[in-house]
Design a protein around this motif. Structure first.
Motif, PDB file in Angstrom:
ATOM      1  N   ARG A  95      17.245  28.365   3.714  1.00  0.00           N
ATOM      2  CA  ARG A  95      16.896  29.115   2.500  1.00  0.00           C
ATOM      3  C   ARG A  95      15.380  29.127   2.398  1.00  0.00           C
ATOM      4  NH1 ARG A  95      19.704  26.887  -2.597  1.00  0.00           N
ATOM      5  NH2 ARG A  95      19.209  24.900  -1.629  1.00  0.00           N
ATOM      6  N   MET A  96      14.839  30.325   2.316  1.00  0.00           N
ATOM      7  CA  MET A  96      13.381  30.462   2.312  1.00  0.00           C
ATOM      8  C   MET A  96      12.918  31.140   1.047  1.00  0.00           C
ATOM      9  SD  MET A  96      13.378  31.683   6.226  1.00  0.00           S
ATOM     10  CE  MET A  96      15.075  32.156   6.052  1.00  0.00           C
ATOM     11  N   LYS A  97      11.828  30.632   0.478  1.00  0.00           N
ATOM     12  CA  LYS A  97      11.158  31.315  -0.614  1.00  0.00           C
ATOM     13  C   LYS A  97       9.940  31.997  -0.030  1.00  0.00           C
ATOM     14  CE  LYS A  97      12.461  28.206  -4.357  1.00  0.00           C
ATOM     15  NZ  LYS A  97      12.023  27.099  -5.205  1.00  0.00           N
ATOM     16  N   ALA A  98       9.660  33.226  -0.491  1.00  0.00           N
ATOM     17  CA  ALA A  98       8.548  33.964   0.118  1.00  0.00           C
ATOM     18  C   ALA A  98       7.847  34.841  -0.910  1.00  0.00           C
ATOM     19  CB  ALA A  98       9.077  34.839   1.255  1.00  0.00           C
ATOM     20  N   GLU A  99       6.555  35.029  -0.665  1.00  0.00           N
ATOM     21  CA  GLU A  99       5.757  36.037  -1.382  1.00  0.00           C
ATOM     22  C   GLU A  99       5.780  37.269  -0.483  1.00  0.00           C
ATOM     23  OE1 GLU A  99       3.772  35.648  -4.217  1.00  0.00           O
ATOM     24  OE2 GLU A  99       4.197  33.520  -4.538  1.00  0.00           O
ATOM     25  N   VAL A 100       6.093  38.415  -1.069  1.00  0.00           N
ATOM     26  CA  VAL A 100       6.319  39.599  -0.248  1.00  0.00           C
ATOM     27  C   VAL A 100       5.235  40.642  -0.481  1.00  0.00           C
ATOM     28  CG1 VAL A 100       7.972  41.417   0.335  1.00  0.00           C
ATOM     29  CG2 VAL A 100       8.793  39.177  -0.421  1.00  0.00           C
ATOM     30  N   SER A 101       4.678  41.160   0.620  1.00  0.00           N
ATOM     31  CA  SER A 101       3.762  42.304   0.487  1.00  0.00           C
ATOM     32  C   SER A 101       4.439  43.535   1.082  1.00  0.00           C
ATOM     33  CB  SER A 101       2.412  42.015   1.139  1.00  0.00           C
ATOM     34  OG  SER A 101       2.603  41.691   2.479  1.00  0.00           O
ATOM     35  N   ILE A 102       4.137  44.681   0.475  1.00  0.00           N
ATOM     36  CA  ILE A 102       4.804  45.944   0.845  1.00  0.00           C
ATOM     37  C   ILE A 102       3.785  46.834   1.546  1.00  0.00           C
ATOM     38  CG2 ILE A 102       6.023  47.973  -0.062  1.00  0.00           C
ATOM     39  CD1 ILE A 102       6.342  46.180  -2.712  1.00  0.00           C
ATOM     40  N   ALA A 103       4.111  47.251   2.784  1.00  0.00           N
ATOM     41  CA  ALA A 103       3.225  48.174   3.504  1.00  0.00           C
ATOM     42  C   ALA A 103       3.980  49.470   3.773  1.00  0.00           C
ATOM     43  CB  ALA A 103       2.757  47.557   4.817  1.00  0.00           C
ATOM     44  N   SER A 104       3.271  50.585   3.685  1.00  0.00           N
ATOM     45  CA  SER A 104       3.905  51.891   3.958  1.00  0.00           C
ATOM     46  C   SER A 104       2.810  52.887   4.316  1.00  0.00           C
ATOM     47  CB  SER A 104       4.686  52.373   2.730  1.00  0.00           C
ATOM     48  OG  SER A 104       3.812  52.571   1.646  1.00  0.00           O
ATOM     49  N   GLY A 105       3.226  54.135   4.559  1.00  0.00           N
ATOM     50  CA  GLY A 105       2.265  55.205   4.848  1.00  0.00           C
ATOM     51  C   GLY A 105       1.491  54.951   6.134  1.00  0.00           C
ATOM     52  N   ALA A 106       0.176  55.147   6.084  1.00  0.00           N
ATOM     53  CA  ALA A 106      -0.655  55.025   7.287  1.00  0.00           C
ATOM     54  C   ALA A 106      -0.544  53.617   7.884  1.00  0.00           C
ATOM     55  CB  ALA A 106      -2.111  55.348   6.931  1.00  0.00           C
ATOM     56  N   ASP A 107      -0.337  52.618   7.030  1.00  0.00           N
ATOM     57  CA  ASP A 107      -0.298  51.232   7.525  1.00  0.00           C
ATOM     58  C   ASP A 107       0.919  50.949   8.400  1.00  0.00           C
ATOM     59  OD1 ASP A 107      -2.578  50.758   6.126  1.00  0.00           O
ATOM     60  OD2 ASP A 107      -1.572  49.808   4.416  1.00  0.00           O
ATOM     61  N   THR A 108       1.959  51.748   8.287  1.00  0.00           N
ATOM     62  CA  THR A 108       3.179  51.481   9.060  1.00  0.00           C
ATOM     63  C   THR A 108       3.449  52.591  10.089  1.00  0.00           C
ATOM     64  OG1 THR A 108       4.497  52.550   7.336  1.00  0.00           O
ATOM     65  CG2 THR A 108       4.275  50.172   7.207  1.00  0.00           C
ATOM     66  N   ARG A 109       2.539  53.532  10.215  1.00  0.00           N
ATOM     67  CA  ARG A 109       2.790  54.702  11.066  1.00  0.00           C
ATOM     68  C   ARG A 109       2.952  54.327  12.547  1.00  0.00           C
ATOM     69  NH1 ARG A 109       3.571  60.334  10.209  1.00  0.00           N
ATOM     70  NH2 ARG A 109       4.483  60.739  12.245  1.00  0.00           N
ATOM     71  N   LEU A 110       2.102  53.416  13.027  1.00  0.00           N
ATOM     72  CA  LEU A 110       2.193  53.022  14.442  1.00  0.00           C
ATOM     73  C   LEU A 110       3.555  52.388  14.726  1.00  0.00           C
ATOM     74  CD1 LEU A 110      -1.283  51.516  15.391  1.00  0.00           C
ATOM     75  CD2 LEU A 110      -0.205  53.616  16.259  1.00  0.00           C
ATOM     76  N   LEU A 111       3.999  51.552  13.797  1.00  0.00           N
ATOM     77  CA  LEU A 111       5.297  50.896  13.961  1.00  0.00           C
ATOM     78  C   LEU A 111       6.422  51.936  13.899  1.00  0.00           C
ATOM     79  CD1 LEU A 111       6.852  48.274  14.217  1.00  0.00           C
ATOM     80  CD2 LEU A 111       6.683  47.974  11.745  1.00  0.00           C
ATOM     81  N   TRP A 112       6.350  52.862  12.962  1.00  0.00           N
ATOM     82  CA  TRP A 112       7.357  53.921  12.815  1.00  0.00           C
ATOM     83  C   TRP A 112       7.543  54.664  14.137  1.00  0.00           C
ATOM     84  CZ3 TRP A 112      11.013  55.909   9.676  1.00  0.00           C
ATOM     85  CH2 TRP A 112      11.420  57.233   9.917  1.00  0.00           C
ATOM     86  N   ASP A 113       6.427  54.976  14.785  1.00  0.00           N
ATOM     87  CA  ASP A 113       6.503  55.755  16.028  1.00  0.00           C
ATOM     88  C   ASP A 113       7.235  54.997  17.128  1.00  0.00           C
ATOM     89  OD1 ASP A 113       5.242  57.862  14.819  1.00  0.00           O
ATOM     90  OD2 ASP A 113       3.242  57.319  15.537  1.00  0.00           O
ATOM     91  N   LYS A 114       7.321  53.679  17.005  1.00  0.00           N
ATOM     92  CA  LYS A 114       7.988  52.876  18.052  1.00  0.00           C
ATOM     93  C   LYS A 114       9.468  52.651  17.735  1.00  0.00           C
ATOM     94  CE  LYS A 114       3.932  50.102  19.098  1.00  0.00           C
ATOM     95  NZ  LYS A 114       3.330  48.918  18.526  1.00  0.00           N
ATOM     96  N   ILE A 115       9.901  53.037  16.540  1.00  0.00           N
ATOM     97  CA  ILE A 115      11.293  52.774  16.139  1.00  0.00           C
ATOM     98  C   ILE A 115      12.211  53.831  16.753  1.00  0.00           C
ATOM     99  CG2 ILE A 115      12.823  52.774  14.128  1.00  0.00           C
ATOM    100  CD1 ILE A 115      10.611  51.509  12.560  1.00  0.00           C
ATOM    101  N   PRO A 116      13.327  53.398  17.370  1.00  0.00           N
ATOM    102  CA  PRO A 116      14.230  54.371  17.991  1.00  0.00           C
ATOM    103  C   PRO A 116      14.762  55.389  16.970  1.00  0.00           C
ATOM    104  CG  PRO A 116      14.973  52.106  18.397  1.00  0.00           C
ATOM    105  CD  PRO A 116      13.789  52.015  17.481  1.00  0.00           C
TER     106      PRO A 116
END
Ligand code: FMN
Length: 185
Positions: A95-116
């Motif tokens: 069981r893990m407690k975490a602080e979560v940050s949300i990234a989207s748009g330009a910050d996730t574009r490189l990753l998006w391009d690698k997703i099947p």
């Protein structure tokens, strides 16, 4: 030599090994944690997600989601989450407690391009996730990079329970540099 569950270091290492296996192996129980947030009106809300990354050095894991999903709204109001995994083969609960940050748009574009392509289908639905619709299939899925979000979970605590012949429980905290503390189960 002691078994991994007999020492704090062993339990901590096994927790991260389990998370790594979850990322790499679709059949592993750590692949599908329950991810819990708190809704803006204070309700706990848990749902299944896919564990996308796990890095022991930074003590961060990540999850991918739709930017317009309820959990993102909840995290904007309260960026705290809990992740839960039960691995019955190892008799190990994390069981893990975490602080979560949300990234989207330009910050996730490189990753998006690698997703099947078939995985991109999970991000981009009209109307947005959780909207009421007249009939069950009254929605359109169109992969859309602008709805793709990465939730980076900076873990602050890991509560580990091992249910062997003896029950063992330990708490590992970022504050304590992950030294670990045995707890009564
Ligand atoms: C096996 C399984 C895996 C899932 N993986 C994800 C995921 O990785 N990301 C995600 O946002 N939702 C995932 N979902 C859907 C969520 O459980 C949830 O229904 C959806 O995200 C809407 O939740 P929310 O309205 O609380 O944001 C998955 C569901 C199942 C059953």
């Amino acid at each position: 030599m002691s078994d991994w569950y007999e020492t704090l270091d062993g339990l901590h290492a096994q927790a991260w090994q389990t998370l790594r296996l979850g990322v790499g192996n679709p059949q592993h129980p750590a692949r599908l944690p329950s991810f819990a947030t708190v809704s803006p009106d204070g309700w706990p809300e848990a749902r299944t997600v896919v564990l996308r990354s796990a890095d022991a050095a930074s003590a961060e894991v990540s999850v991918h989601t739709d930017l317009f999903s309820g959990k993102v709204q909840s995290l904007r109001a309260n960026p705290k989450a809990s992740l839960h995994i039960w691995d019955s083969e190892q008799a190990l609960q994390l069981r893990m407690k975490a602080e979560v940050s949300i990234a989207s748009g330009a910050d996730t574009r490189l990753l998006w391009d690698k997703i099947p392509d078939h995985t991109q289908q999970s991000y981009g639905v009209t109307p947005p996730p959780g909207s009421g619709i007249d009939t069950a299939l009254d929605y359109v899925k169109e992969p859309d990079p602008d709805t793709f979000a990465v939730l980076t979970c900076r873990i602050s605590q890991i509560d580990v329970v091992h249910l062997g012949d003896d029950h063992r429980r330990a708490l590992f905290s970022r504050d304590n540099n992950w030294a670990g503390q045995w707890l009564s189960p």
